[in-house]
Each structure stands twice: as C-alpha cells, then as structure tokens.
Design a protein around this motif. Structure first.
Motif, PDB file in Angstrom:
ATOM      1  N   GLY A 103       0.755  -1.320  -0.052  1.00  0.00           N
ATOM      2  CA  GLY A 103      -0.070  -0.073   0.032  1.00  0.00           C
ATOM      3  C   GLY A 103       0.798   1.193   0.049  1.00  0.00           C
ATOM      4  O   GLY A 103       0.236   2.182   0.221  1.00  0.00           O
ATOM      5  N   ILE A 104       2.304   1.017  -0.291  1.00  0.00           N
ATOM      6  CA  ILE A 104       3.113   2.221  -0.337  1.00  0.00           C
ATOM      7  C   ILE A 104       2.900   3.092  -1.845  1.00  0.00           C
ATOM      8  O   ILE A 104       2.887   2.322  -2.657  1.00  0.00           O
ATOM      9  N   ASP A 105       2.945   4.359  -1.537  1.00  0.00           N
ATOM     10  CA  ASP A 105       2.900   4.935  -2.937  1.00  0.00           C
ATOM     11  C   ASP A 105       4.283   5.363  -3.342  1.00  0.00           C
ATOM     12  O   ASP A 105       5.074   6.109  -2.663  1.00  0.00           O
ATOM     13  N   VAL A 106       4.815   4.669  -4.425  1.00  0.00           N
ATOM     14  CA  VAL A 106       6.353   4.740  -4.829  1.00  0.00           C
ATOM     15  C   VAL A 106       6.218   5.447  -6.175  1.00  0.00           C
ATOM     16  O   VAL A 106       5.609   5.068  -7.348  1.00  0.00           O
ATOM     17  N   VAL A 107       7.348   6.105  -6.453  1.00  0.00           N
ATOM     18  CA  VAL A 107       7.814   6.660  -7.459  1.00  0.00           C
ATOM     19  C   VAL A 107       8.948   5.779  -8.092  1.00  0.00           C
ATOM     20  O   VAL A 107      10.066   6.137  -7.098  1.00  0.00           O
ATOM     21  N   LEU A 108       9.249   5.392  -9.022  1.00  0.00           N
ATOM     22  CA  LEU A 108      10.404   4.717  -9.699  1.00  0.00           C
ATOM     23  C   LEU A 108      11.068   5.518 -10.656  1.00  0.00           C
ATOM     24  O   LEU A 108      10.411   6.026 -11.594  1.00  0.00           O
ATOM     25  N   THR A 109      12.424   5.951 -10.301  1.00  0.00           N
ATOM     26  CA  THR A 109      13.125   6.600 -11.494  1.00  0.00           C
ATOM     27  C   THR A 109      14.523   6.098 -11.310  1.00  0.00           C
ATOM     28  O   THR A 109      15.001   5.006 -10.958  1.00  0.00           O
ATOM     29  N   ARG A 110      15.501   6.980 -12.272  1.00  0.00           N
ATOM     30  CA  ARG A 110      16.774   6.466 -12.405  1.00  0.00           C
ATOM     31  C   ARG A 110      17.674   7.910 -12.853  1.00  0.00           C
ATOM     32  O   ARG A 110      17.083   8.910 -13.082  1.00  0.00           O
ATOM     33  N   GLU A 111      18.965   7.464 -12.427  1.00  0.00           N
ATOM     34  CA  GLU A 111      19.965   8.504 -13.029  1.00  0.00           C
ATOM     35  C   GLU A 111      21.013   7.933 -13.776  1.00  0.00           C
ATOM     36  O   GLU A 111      21.331   6.630 -13.611  1.00  0.00           O
ATOM     37  N   PRO A 112      21.624   8.443 -14.636  1.00  0.00           N
ATOM     38  CA  PRO A 112      21.211   9.902 -15.026  1.00  0.00           C
ATOM     39  C   PRO A 112      20.215   9.960 -15.608  1.00  0.00           C
ATOM     40  O   PRO A 112      19.673   8.927 -16.541  1.00  0.00           O
ATOM     41  N   GLY A 113      19.141  10.915 -15.354  1.00  0.00           N
ATOM     42  CA  GLY A 113      17.781  10.819 -16.018  1.00  0.00           C
ATOM     43  C   GLY A 113      16.599  11.385 -14.966  1.00  0.00           C
ATOM     44  O   GLY A 113      16.952  11.679 -13.973  1.00  0.00           O
ATOM     45  N   GLY A 114      15.421  10.684 -15.192  1.00  0.00           N
ATOM     46  CA  GLY A 114      14.363  11.018 -14.316  1.00  0.00           C
ATOM     47  C   GLY A 114      13.482  12.188 -14.587  1.00  0.00           C
ATOM     48  O   GLY A 114      12.642  12.334 -14.011  1.00  0.00           O
ATOM     49  N   SER A 115      14.030  13.161 -15.278  1.00  0.00           N
ATOM     50  CA  SER A 115      13.158  14.386 -15.620  1.00  0.00           C
ATOM     51  C   SER A 115      13.552  14.709 -17.101  1.00  0.00           C
ATOM     52  O   SER A 115      14.477  13.954 -17.566  1.00  0.00           O
ATOM     53  N   GLU A 116      12.727  15.374 -17.660  1.00  0.00           N
ATOM     54  CA  GLU A 116      12.860  15.687 -19.027  1.00  0.00           C
ATOM     55  C   GLU A 116      14.244  16.166 -19.475  1.00  0.00           C
ATOM     56  O   GLU A 116      14.999  15.660 -20.364  1.00  0.00           O
ATOM     57  N   LEU A 117      14.834  17.244 -18.876  1.00  0.00           N
ATOM     58  CA  LEU A 117      16.148  17.656 -19.323  1.00  0.00           C
ATOM     59  C   LEU A 117      17.239  16.639 -18.863  1.00  0.00           C
ATOM     60  O   LEU A 117      18.133  16.408 -19.575  1.00  0.00           O
ATOM     61  N   ALA A 118      16.919  15.868 -17.602  1.00  0.00           N
ATOM     62  CA  ALA A 118      17.994  14.913 -17.260  1.00  0.00           C
ATOM     63  C   ALA A 118      17.899  13.760 -18.263  1.00  0.00           C
ATOM     64  O   ALA A 118      19.215  13.110 -18.240  1.00  0.00           O
ATOM     65  N   GLU A 119      17.038  13.550 -18.592  1.00  0.00           N
ATOM     66  CA  GLU A 119      17.125  12.301 -19.668  1.00  0.00           C
ATOM     67  C   GLU A 119      17.723  12.688 -20.955  1.00  0.00           C
ATOM     68  O   GLU A 119      18.346  11.900 -21.628  1.00  0.00           O
ATOM     69  N   THR A 120      17.628  13.977 -21.421  1.00  0.00           N
ATOM     70  CA  THR A 120      18.268  14.640 -22.560  1.00  0.00           C
ATOM     71  C   THR A 120      19.750  14.556 -22.126  1.00  0.00           C
ATOM     72  O   THR A 120      20.605  14.093 -23.159  1.00  0.00           O
ATOM     73  N   LEU A 121      20.149  15.038 -21.039  1.00  0.00           N
ATOM     74  CA  LEU A 121      21.600  14.894 -20.575  1.00  0.00           C
ATOM     75  C   LEU A 121      21.890  13.458 -20.698  1.00  0.00           C
ATOM     76  O   LEU A 121      23.279  13.193 -21.079  1.00  0.00           O
ATOM     77  N   ARG A 122      21.155  12.570 -20.157  1.00  0.00           N
ATOM     78  CA  ARG A 122      21.557  11.061 -20.267  1.00  0.00           C
ATOM     79  C   ARG A 122      22.012  10.513 -21.387  1.00  0.00           C
ATOM     80  O   ARG A 122      22.966  10.006 -21.474  1.00  0.00           O
ATOM     81  N   GLU A 123      21.243  11.156 -22.691  1.00  0.00           N
ATOM     82  CA  GLU A 123      21.656  10.418 -23.967  1.00  0.00           C
ATOM     83  C   GLU A 123      22.947  10.859 -24.297  1.00  0.00           C
ATOM     84  O   GLU A 123      23.775  10.264 -24.809  1.00  0.00           O
ATOM     85  N   LEU A 124      23.526  12.310 -23.983  1.00  0.00           N
ATOM     86  CA  LEU A 124      24.712  12.937 -24.168  1.00  0.00           C
ATOM     87  C   LEU A 124      25.929  11.975 -23.342  1.00  0.00           C
ATOM     88  O   LEU A 124      26.988  11.527 -23.862  1.00  0.00           O
ATOM     89  N   LEU A 125      25.260  12.020 -21.925  1.00  0.00           N
ATOM     90  CA  LEU A 125      26.247  11.073 -20.979  1.00  0.00           C
ATOM     91  C   LEU A 125      26.816   9.776 -21.600  1.00  0.00           C
ATOM     92  O   LEU A 125      27.797   9.269 -21.314  1.00  0.00           O
ATOM     93  N   LEU A 126      25.882   9.190 -22.053  1.00  0.00           N
ATOM     94  CA  LEU A 126      25.839   7.625 -22.392  1.00  0.00           C
ATOM     95  C   LEU A 126      26.518   7.314 -23.779  1.00  0.00           C
ATOM     96  O   LEU A 126      26.859   6.186 -24.083  1.00  0.00           O
ATOM     97  N   ARG A 127      26.623   8.509 -24.744  1.00  0.00           N
ATOM     98  CA  ARG A 127      26.679   8.224 -25.861  1.00  0.00           C
ATOM     99  C   ARG A 127      28.038   9.104 -26.853  1.00  0.00           C
ATOM    100  O   ARG A 127      28.832   8.840 -27.376  1.00  0.00           O
ATOM    101  N   ARG A 128      28.183  10.386 -25.964  1.00  0.00           N
ATOM    102  CA  ARG A 128      29.020  11.393 -26.431  1.00  0.00           C
ATOM    103  C   ARG A 128      30.494  11.103 -25.873  1.00  0.00           C
ATOM    104  O   ARG A 128      30.497  11.232 -24.658  1.00  0.00           O
ATOM    105  N   LYS A 129      31.342  11.308 -26.538  1.00  0.00           N
ATOM    106  CA  LYS A 129      32.824  11.298 -25.863  1.00  0.00           C
ATOM    107  C   LYS A 129      33.078  12.702 -25.013  1.00  0.00           C
ATOM    108  O   LYS A 129      32.680  13.734 -25.834  1.00  0.00           O
ATOM    109  N   MET A 130      33.443  12.609 -23.864  1.00  0.00           N
ATOM    110  CA  MET A 130      33.898  13.975 -23.289  1.00  0.00           C
ATOM    111  C   MET A 130      35.022  13.705 -22.134  1.00  0.00           C
ATOM    112  O   MET A 130      35.104  12.398 -21.870  1.00  0.00           O
ATOM    113  N   GLY A 131      35.462  14.722 -21.717  1.00  0.00           N
ATOM    114  CA  GLY A 131      36.500  14.785 -20.639  1.00  0.00           C
ATOM    115  C   GLY A 131      35.652  14.473 -19.141  1.00  0.00           C
ATOM    116  O   GLY A 131      34.549  14.659 -19.042  1.00  0.00           O
TER     117      GLY A 131
END
Ligand code: ADP
Ligand code: TYD
Length: 204
Positions: A31-59
């Motif tokens: 009966g617990i009200d739960v939100v499942l989320t993830r990082e990097p990600g979990g919000s619209e902007l953060a999901e966009t940053l996730r794409e970069l973090l997981l795919r683009r080469k960076m320092g």
C-alpha cells in the motif's frame, strides 16, 4: 506518512535492473505510494543529458558536471516534490554512482565531488542504498549476453575494479545506510534479503 528515499547501486551488470521493478511492486503490495526513477535521468532535461552522457565522448570534468546538472533538475522536479508529498522514491543509481564512477573510476578529486554534492542536494541523502556487489569479469559476461555496451560499459576490467572498490568504501563508511548484496547469489536468495529489509524500513 513520511516518504523514504531508496537507491540501487552497483557496477553495470551486477543485477540492479533484475530487482528494482520487483522491489517497487513489493512496496506497492504493502500500500506504499512509490515513484520509480533513475539516474542519470528521471526528468525531461536529465533524460536529454543522459543521452549525451551515455553516447558522447567527453572529458572527466564535463562528465562530472553534467551528472550533477542532471541530478539538480531531477531533484528539483521529481525527487524533492515526491518526498514532500509523502511518496517513496526508488532511484536506480544516485550520487554514490558519481563517487564510484567519476571519483574512483575516472579519478575526479574527492573535494570537488563533495562540493558539488553539498551544493546540489544539501543534506538530502538516501535512507537506504542497496549495493549489488559482483566481480567485474562476471558482470561483463552477464551484461554482454543481454545488451550492446554504452560509453561506460566499454571501459576495461581495471576501470570497473576501481569503481567496485569505490562502492565498497562508500558502503563501509556508512553501514547504517547500505545493504551490500552478493551479486553471485541466486535471484530468489537476494529477494529474501530485500523483502526482509523492506519490513525493517517500514518499521523504522
Ligand atoms: P544491472 O541493472 O546492474 O546492469 P542486470 O539486472 O541488467 O544488471 O543484470 C545483468 C544480467 O545478469 C541479466 O541478464 C540478468 O538476468 C543477469 N542476472 C542478474 N542477477 C543475476 C543473478 N543473481 N544470478 C544470475 N544472473 C543474474
Ligand atoms: P545504467 O542506468 O546503469 O544503464 P543500463 O540501462 O545500461 O543499466 O547506466 C548509466 C551509466 O551511467 C552507468 O554506466 C553508470 C553511469 N553513471 C555515472 O558514471 N555516474 C553517475 O553519477 C550516474 C548516476 C551514472
């Protein structure tokens, strides 16, 4: 009712995804009200940053800053409002991943991570963190059989050895918060431990 903040951690292929949906279902069954989320990600902007973090080469520095930029938006838009509303938040990875991957794995200085952590999430820390601990060779074999590697998963065994060590140090430093799970154990055995811990979390 007070919300709880629960995180799942471990090197890639250690077993987090195998358990996280099941864990959330077990909470909902109580009966617990739960939100499942993830990082990097979990919000619209953060999901966009996730794409970069997981795919683009960076320092290392850009990687560290983008992780915290994503986290800042995620905290503001999803995690803090949910906890304030009394919901539980279960998050697949959080700042322990940054300490382990960017800190121990890539060599980002601890004082920089500590500063960003203090800035971005003040004193908010997970109430419980499950660390799935597994030898990197075994984790690599397991994940190779199920998915194509992202930018992090292309790193060598030595990198994941450092990440694993980083995680273990985090867990040793905060035994009240961490439950360390041996990833070599069978799935049902791990679930027994998780179920017992849910009972404990619900009673505290
Ligand atoms: P992660 O989310 O930590 O990257 P996954 O949950 O995707 O890892 O697991 C990677 C692979 O290992 C999957 O094929 C999964 O079925 C398998 N696996 C997970 N846990 C176990 C376990 N305890 N014993 C054997 N295989 C497992
Ligand atoms: P993950 O969510 O585990 O992806 P998968 O869908 O493959 O299970 O992958 C996210 C990757 O990001 C993972 O390799 C760890 C890395 N990461 C960091 O390096 N630092 C961080 O702070 C976070 C949250 C993730």
């Amino acid at each position: 009712m007070t919300g709880r903040f629960v995180t799942f951690e471990g090197i890639d292929g250690a077993g987090k995804s195998t358990h996280v949906d099941w864990y959330v279902e077990r909470l909902r069954a109580r009966g617990i009200d739960v939100v499942l989320t993830r990082e990097p990600g979990g919000s619209e902007l953060a999901e966009t940053l996730r794409e970069l973090l997981l795919r683009r080469k960076m320092g290392m520095q850009a990687e560290l800053l983008l992780m915290f930029a994503a986290r800042s938006d995620h905290l503001e838009r999803l995690i803090r409002p949910a906890l304030a509303a009394g919901q539980w938040v279960v998050c697949d990875r959080f700042t322990d991943s940054t300490w382990a991957y960017q800190g121990s794995g890539r060599g980002a200085p601890a004082e920089r991570i500590a500063w960003l952590e203090a800035w971005v999430h003040d004193d908010l820390q997970p109430d419980r963190s499950y660390l799935f601990d597994l030898a990197p060779e075994l984790a690599a074999q397991r994940r190779a059989s199920v998915r194509a590697p992202d930018r992090f998963e292309c790193e060598d065994v030595a990198f994941f050895e450092r990440v694993r060590r980083g995680y273990r140090e985090r867990a040793q430093a905060d035994p009240e918060r961490f439950v360390v799970l041996d990833g070599e154990r069978a799935v049902p055995e791990i679930r027994v431990i998780l179920e017992e811990d849910i009972v404990e979390l619900c009673n505290t």
